[in-house]
Design an enzyme around this catalytic site. Structure first.
Site, PDB file in Angstrom:
ATOM      1  N   LYS A  56     -20.577 -19.163 -35.025  1.00 35.34           N
ATOM      2  CA  LYS A  56     -21.414 -20.120 -34.302  1.00 35.34           C
ATOM      3  C   LYS A  56     -22.386 -20.829 -35.244  1.00 35.34           C
ATOM      4  O   LYS A  56     -22.562 -22.059 -35.174  1.00 35.34           O
ATOM      5  CB  LYS A  56     -22.180 -19.397 -33.197  1.00 35.34           C
ATOM      6  CG  LYS A  56     -21.304 -18.855 -32.079  1.00 35.34           C
ATOM      7  CD  LYS A  56     -22.123 -18.069 -31.067  1.00 35.34           C
ATOM      8  CE  LYS A  56     -21.244 -17.499 -29.966  1.00 35.34           C
ATOM      9  NZ  LYS A  56     -22.033 -16.708 -28.983  1.00 35.34           N
ATOM     10  N   CYS A  74     -26.212 -16.363 -32.944  1.00 31.39           N
ATOM     11  CA  CYS A  74     -26.328 -15.000 -32.410  1.00 31.39           C
ATOM     12  C   CYS A  74     -25.173 -14.712 -31.462  1.00 31.39           C
ATOM     13  O   CYS A  74     -24.655 -15.611 -30.800  1.00 31.39           O
ATOM     14  CB  CYS A  74     -27.634 -14.824 -31.639  1.00 31.39           C
ATOM     15  SG  CYS A  74     -29.131 -14.965 -32.616  1.00 31.39           S
ATOM     16  N   ASP A  75     -24.788 -13.441 -31.417  1.00 29.14           N
ATOM     17  CA  ASP A  75     -23.799 -13.019 -30.436  1.00 29.14           C
ATOM     18  C   ASP A  75     -24.006 -11.538 -30.144  1.00 29.14           C
ATOM     19  O   ASP A  75     -24.355 -10.763 -31.036  1.00 29.14           O
ATOM     20  CB  ASP A  75     -22.371 -13.242 -30.933  1.00 29.14           C
ATOM     21  CG  ASP A  75     -21.368 -13.141 -29.790  1.00 29.14           C
ATOM     22  OD1 ASP A  75     -21.171 -14.166 -29.107  1.00 29.14           O
ATOM     23  OD2 ASP A  75     -20.812 -12.054 -29.568  1.00 29.14           O
ATOM     24  N   SER A  76     -23.805 -11.155 -28.901  1.00 36.50           N
ATOM     25  CA  SER A  76     -24.013  -9.771 -28.490  1.00 36.50           C
ATOM     26  C   SER A  76     -22.721  -9.156 -27.963  1.00 36.50           C
ATOM     27  O   SER A  76     -21.959  -9.808 -27.244  1.00 36.50           O
ATOM     28  CB  SER A  76     -25.089  -9.686 -27.396  1.00 36.50           C
ATOM     29  OG  SER A  76     -26.340 -10.138 -27.877  1.00 36.50           O
TER      30      SER A  76
END
Length: 216
Positions: A56, A74-76
């Site tokens: 991203k 960000c990624d979760s």
């Protein structure tokens, strides 16, 4: 003035940054998460969170609008019973997950990736660019323990639509907080962006987080 671009459409992340006094703008990437995972074959939840955050950030960093700015992706990913869980998207998937999560615990991994798009060259006047050329990331993880949840409570929660677009099918800063018994680790990581992790990444790019605070 240092500019920070958040490469995420998550309202929770931008709200968290705003409440922490961090100036930023939002520019959403068009990354196909499934395609990225299929290309690299990553299955470990920790590594998947970092991979998607990097994808991203780098996608937005390649856009003209990112020139001269720092870009944060960000990624979760929620790890439960050794499996990676992203967004459930459907009520059926969310219900199945939450019934298993009831009374148990899992780990929420949030990947962060920072790209410094500021100029690193020296201009005609001999002034060095402020850019560091940094492109680096880190993962912040926290264990989340859930209370026992009744099937009726789960159905009512799903009916609100909140858990369908959240990693692991829950939030800590919304309605889902009612079902969380405790968090062991950075609670901001559970929201989706660790401010302390961001501070460390900025420092690697020779930027203080206070440089992004509002000016008096």
């Amino acid at each position: 003035m240092v500019r920070l671009i958040l490469a995420s459409q998550s309202p929770a992340r931008t709200k968290l940054l705003a409440e922490a006094g961090i100036r930023h703008t939002v520019l959403v990437s068009d990354v196909d998460e499934d395609a990225v995972q299929a290309r690299y074959g990553v299955t470990d939840p920790h590594d998947t969170a970092l991979l998607l955050a990097r994808a991203k950030a780098e996608a937005v960093a390649s856009l003209p609008e990112a020139e001269g700015a720092l870009v944060l992706g960000c990624d979760s990913v929620f790890e439960f019973d050794g499996q990676a869980h992203g967004k459930p998207y459907t009520a059926e998937v969310a219900r199945e997950r939450m019934l298993r999560m009831s009374g148990n615990a899992g780990v929420l991994h949030t990947g962060h990736w920072l790209v410094d798009c500021r100029d690193t060259d020296t201009d005609d006047a001999g002034t060095d660019g402020a850019g560091s050329g940094a492109t680096l990331g880190a993962v912040a993880s926290a264990e989340v323990a859930f209370l026992d949840m009744e099937a009726e409570e789960i159905d009512a929660y799903i009916a609100t639509g909140e858990p369908l677009h959240c990693a692991g099918s829950f939030t800590i800063d919304g309605l889902g907080g009612a079902f969380i018994r405790k968090v062991d680790g950075d609670p901001h990581a559970v929201v989706g962006l660790s401010v302390s992790t961001l501070r460390g990444l900025l420092a690697a790019a020779n930027v203080r987080i206070t440089d992004l605070w509002p000016r008096a």
